[in-house]
Design a protein around this motif. Structure first.
Motif, PDB file in Angstrom:
ATOM      1  N   LEU A 122       0.781 -25.385 -53.372  1.00  0.00           N
ATOM      2  CA  LEU A 122      -0.106 -24.710 -54.325  1.00  0.00           C
ATOM      3  C   LEU A 122       0.690 -23.794 -55.260  1.00  0.00           C
ATOM      4  CD1 LEU A 122      -3.025 -23.964 -51.844  1.00  0.00           C
ATOM      5  CD2 LEU A 122      -3.118 -25.496 -53.817  1.00  0.00           C
ATOM      6  N   ARG A 123       1.735 -23.179 -54.752  1.00  0.00           N
ATOM      7  CA  ARG A 123       2.526 -22.294 -55.609  1.00  0.00           C
ATOM      8  C   ARG A 123       3.412 -23.094 -56.566  1.00  0.00           C
ATOM      9  NH1 ARG A 123       5.043 -17.407 -55.221  1.00  0.00           N
ATOM     10  NH2 ARG A 123       2.928 -16.659 -54.905  1.00  0.00           N
ATOM     11  N   ASP A 130      -1.181 -16.020 -56.190  1.00  0.00           N
ATOM     12  CA  ASP A 130      -1.442 -15.721 -54.779  1.00  0.00           C
ATOM     13  C   ASP A 130      -2.941 -15.668 -54.483  1.00  0.00           C
ATOM     14  OD1 ASP A 130       1.345 -13.435 -54.156  1.00  0.00           O
ATOM     15  OD2 ASP A 130       1.201 -15.620 -54.302  1.00  0.00           O
ATOM     16  N   SER A 131      -3.689 -15.067 -55.418  1.00  0.00           N
ATOM     17  CA  SER A 131      -5.132 -14.921 -55.177  1.00  0.00           C
ATOM     18  C   SER A 131      -5.819 -16.295 -55.105  1.00  0.00           C
ATOM     19  CB  SER A 131      -5.768 -14.077 -56.283  1.00  0.00           C
ATOM     20  OG  SER A 131      -5.525 -14.670 -57.546  1.00  0.00           O
ATOM     21  N   GLU A 132      -5.377 -17.199 -55.965  1.00  0.00           N
ATOM     22  CA  GLU A 132      -5.972 -18.542 -55.967  1.00  0.00           C
ATOM     23  C   GLU A 132      -5.602 -19.299 -54.695  1.00  0.00           C
ATOM     24  OE1 GLU A 132      -6.044 -19.953 -60.541  1.00  0.00           O
ATOM     25  OE2 GLU A 132      -4.081 -19.394 -59.793  1.00  0.00           O
ATOM     26  N   ILE A 133      -4.349 -19.111 -54.262  1.00  0.00           N
ATOM     27  CA  ILE A 133      -3.915 -19.781 -53.031  1.00  0.00           C
ATOM     28  C   ILE A 133      -4.707 -19.228 -51.844  1.00  0.00           C
ATOM     29  CG2 ILE A 133      -1.960 -20.214 -51.484  1.00  0.00           C
ATOM     30  CD1 ILE A 133      -0.128 -19.922 -53.928  1.00  0.00           C
ATOM     31  N   ALA A 134      -4.896 -17.912 -51.853  1.00  0.00           N
ATOM     32  CA  ALA A 134      -5.648 -17.278 -50.765  1.00  0.00           C
ATOM     33  C   ALA A 134      -7.061 -17.847 -50.697  1.00  0.00           C
ATOM     34  CB  ALA A 134      -5.687 -15.769 -50.979  1.00  0.00           C
ATOM     35  N   GLY A 142      -1.946 -11.317 -48.700  1.00  0.00           N
ATOM     36  CA  GLY A 142      -0.763 -10.951 -47.938  1.00  0.00           C
ATOM     37  C   GLY A 142      -0.309 -12.083 -47.028  1.00  0.00           C
ATOM     38  N   THR A 143      -1.282 -12.784 -46.486  1.00  0.00           N
ATOM     39  CA  THR A 143      -0.948 -13.928 -45.629  1.00  0.00           C
ATOM     40  C   THR A 143      -0.295 -15.036 -46.448  1.00  0.00           C
ATOM     41  OG1 THR A 143      -2.909 -13.387 -44.329  1.00  0.00           O
ATOM     42  CG2 THR A 143      -1.902 -15.516 -43.915  1.00  0.00           C
ATOM     43  N   VAL A 144      -0.782 -15.202 -47.658  1.00  0.00           N
ATOM     44  CA  VAL A 144      -0.181 -16.205 -48.544  1.00  0.00           C
ATOM     45  C   VAL A 144       1.274 -15.860 -48.805  1.00  0.00           C
ATOM     46  CG1 VAL A 144      -0.192 -17.109 -50.897  1.00  0.00           C
ATOM     47  CG2 VAL A 144      -2.340 -16.850 -49.660  1.00  0.00           C
ATOM     48  N   ARG A 145       1.506 -14.574 -49.160  1.00  0.00           N
ATOM     49  CA  ARG A 145       2.885 -14.163 -49.439  1.00  0.00           C
ATOM     50  C   ARG A 145       3.763 -14.364 -48.208  1.00  0.00           C
ATOM     51  NH1 ARG A 145       0.135 -10.453 -52.837  1.00  0.00           N
ATOM     52  NH2 ARG A 145      -0.182  -8.950 -51.166  1.00  0.00           N
ATOM     53  N   SER A 146       3.179 -14.107 -47.048  1.00  0.00           N
ATOM     54  CA  SER A 146       3.932 -14.301 -45.810  1.00  0.00           C
ATOM     55  C   SER A 146       4.277 -15.780 -45.603  1.00  0.00           C
ATOM     56  CB  SER A 146       3.101 -13.779 -44.634  1.00  0.00           C
ATOM     57  OG  SER A 146       3.734 -14.106 -43.419  1.00  0.00           O
ATOM     58  N   HIS A 147       3.293 -16.651 -45.826  1.00  0.00           N
ATOM     59  CA  HIS A 147       3.538 -18.097 -45.685  1.00  0.00           C
ATOM     60  C   HIS A 147       4.675 -18.533 -46.612  1.00  0.00           C
ATOM     61  CE1 HIS A 147       0.379 -18.980 -42.946  1.00  0.00           C
ATOM     62  NE2 HIS A 147      -0.637 -18.884 -43.792  1.00  0.00           N
TER      63      HIS A 147
END
Lengths: 175, 313
Positions: A122-123, A130-134, A142-147
């Motif tokens: 997705l990125r 990040d918001s769209e991926i979340a 934050g979980t997205v950034r962690s992934h």
């Protein structure tokens, strides 16, 4: 006006297959996922067709289906095999010297945990924020950034570029 | 973006190139939907029987059974083998008097052309006022002369040159409207583009095939006067309805499709088949008359020719 399901399928089946192929790294699985999703979408089309962005909704269904599909298949899951791809569509000619590096990177991406892989797709393929991926993955930003951070760390760790023209030949070294 | 991230993008782009053709998915979807409908029918039948028994037994009475709703989606789920190709898009506004005269489909996309209803020009000639809608392919032109525009809220670009205006924008696929031979080219092209909508009904139906290759262009001046072509080099094949004028041309008899045909100017084989004519012409050197005859022999006319769309709006 609510688009008909037929119009939606006619327009979206190829983009959905493309997204599913990138997500799964497996054209066969991509076909199965998209097929399952479209069957379910058809049964609920009165509701799905009336949302603002039906294609985004169905794309999220594809993502969820992939994640759940992978869970069901986990016991017999195998690493990406290039012959799987080539059995569906022939490899496209590539004359750049990055060819082998890309194949190797692809193999590493295919081995990522499923949510990390989805976040990476997705990125870097869909260019989502990040918001769209979340929203797509149903988790916090934050979980997205962690992934993504963990995925990049894994991919960097494994990233040992081959000198130009010295890399593996197509299919070699891939399970 | 660092090297790793760039490599990730390239790797994912490479996977995307392996996207499977949608045909198998659409066919599987159609089969499953039919099976689903069949199952619904069986369940409904069983349910009706059960209800009838209960009614008969005096236990329950119900008149609320609603049969499963029909679904026509399968109509658009066609194979992509070139025999039937969904045209997908249609303009809902055209200048007065314009009717459809040309359809084409190949692996790259589809094209539809509208001309004035009394036009005698061959749509392929480019003469006369015309409106063309293409999907799936970009306008083959350089980057110069384009101006930004908007089509239904989507970013588009428009260009006016050499007596025509072109609007190109990206919807689900790339769409191109080209207008020529009219006043107010740019405005007309943009208005046509704004009116383009999905069309689940229009289908390009190839009138014939040669082995596994289907005719890729179809045009006419009426449902009874039409021409279809298949143009994969090195042999062009044409099937048409109007008897050709052979006067003044060099002809020689040739046996083709088990009957007598004509070798025209030494490079084209022509034969009548029912009410139609089949012709094959070599587009490169080295092809013999036998090659052309063999090609004509391989032509299969579609059993259900659809010419009803010709000269309709």
């Amino acid at each position: 006006m609510t688009p008909s399901f037929d119009d939606f399928v006619a327009e979206q089946v190829t983009p959905l297959l493309r997204y599913a192929t990138v997500l799964t790294c497996d054209p066969h699985l991509a076909q199965d996922v998209v097929q399952e999703v479209l069957l379910r979408a058809q049964q609920k089309w009165d509701r799905i067709g009336s949302v603002d962005l039906p294609h985004a909704y169905v794309k999220r269904m594809v993502t969820n289906e992939y994640l759940s599909w992978r869970r069901r298949r986990a016991a017999k899951d195998v690493a990406l095999c290039m012959t799987t791809l080539e059995s569906v569509t022939p490899p496209v000619g590539d004359t750049t010297h990055h060819f082998d590096e890309r194949e190797a990177m692809l193999q590493r991406i295919a081995k990522l945990p499923r949510k990390q892989r989805a976040a990476i797709v997705l990125r870097y393929y869909e260019n989502y924020e990040d918001s769209e991926i979340a929203q797509m993955l149903g988790c916090a930003e934050g979980t997205v950034r962690s992934h993504i951070s963990r995925a990049l760390a894994t991919l960097r760790l494994d990233h040992t570029p081959e000198p130009a023209g010295v890399g593996l030949r197509l299919g070699e070294g891939l399970s | 973006m660092n090297d790793t991230e760039q490599l990730i993008k390239e790797a994912l782009g490479k996977v995307a190139e392996r996207t499977p053709h949608p045909g198998p998915t659409l066919n599987a979807l159609r089969r499953k939907r039919k099976r689903h409908h069949r199952n619904v029918f069986l369940i409904a039948t069983a349910g009706m029987a059960a209800v009838a028994v209960l009614i008969f037994a005096g236990v329950i009475a119900s008149d609320k059974y609603t049969p499963p709703r029909g679904n026509d989606a399968a109509a658009v789920l066609m194979s992509g083998n070139g025999q039937n190709v969904a045209l997908k898009y249609v303009p809902h506004w055209l200048p007065d008097g314009f009717v459809e005269t040309f359809r084409a489909a190949d692996n790259d996309g589809t094209t539809r052309v509208w001309m004035l209803s009394d036009a005698t020009a061959n749509p392929l000639s480019g003469d006369g006022p015309r409106v063309q809608l293409s999907s799936g392919t970009n306008h083959a032109d350089g980057p110069d002369g384009w101006q930004d525009a908007t089509v239904r809220g989507l970013k588009a670009r428009v260009k006016e040159f050499a007596g025509q205006a072109v609007v190109e924008w990206k919807a689900q696929v790339t769409l191109v409207v080209r207008v020529s031979g009219l006043d107010g080219l740019r405005e007309t092209a943009l208005r046509v583009a704004d009116s383009v909508r999905a069309d689940s009904n229009a289908v390009y139906q190839a009138p014939f095939k040669v082995k596994d290759k289907h005719a890729n262009a179809f045009h006419g001046t009426s449902p009874d006067d039409w021409t279809a072509q298949l143009s994969p080099a090195p042999v062009d094949v044409t099937v048409f309805s109007r008897a050709p004028d052979l006067s003044g041309k060099q002809t020689a008899p040739v046996t083709v499709r088990g009957k007598q045909g004509v070798l025209l100017e030494g490079r084209e084989v022509l034969v009548q088949e029912g009410g139609l004519w089949i012709a094959a012409m070599s587009t490169e050197q080295g092809k013999t008359v036998d090659d052309l005859v063999a090609t004509v022999n391989d032509v299969e006319i579609a059993p259900d020719l659809d010419t009803g769309w010709i000269r309709k709006k």
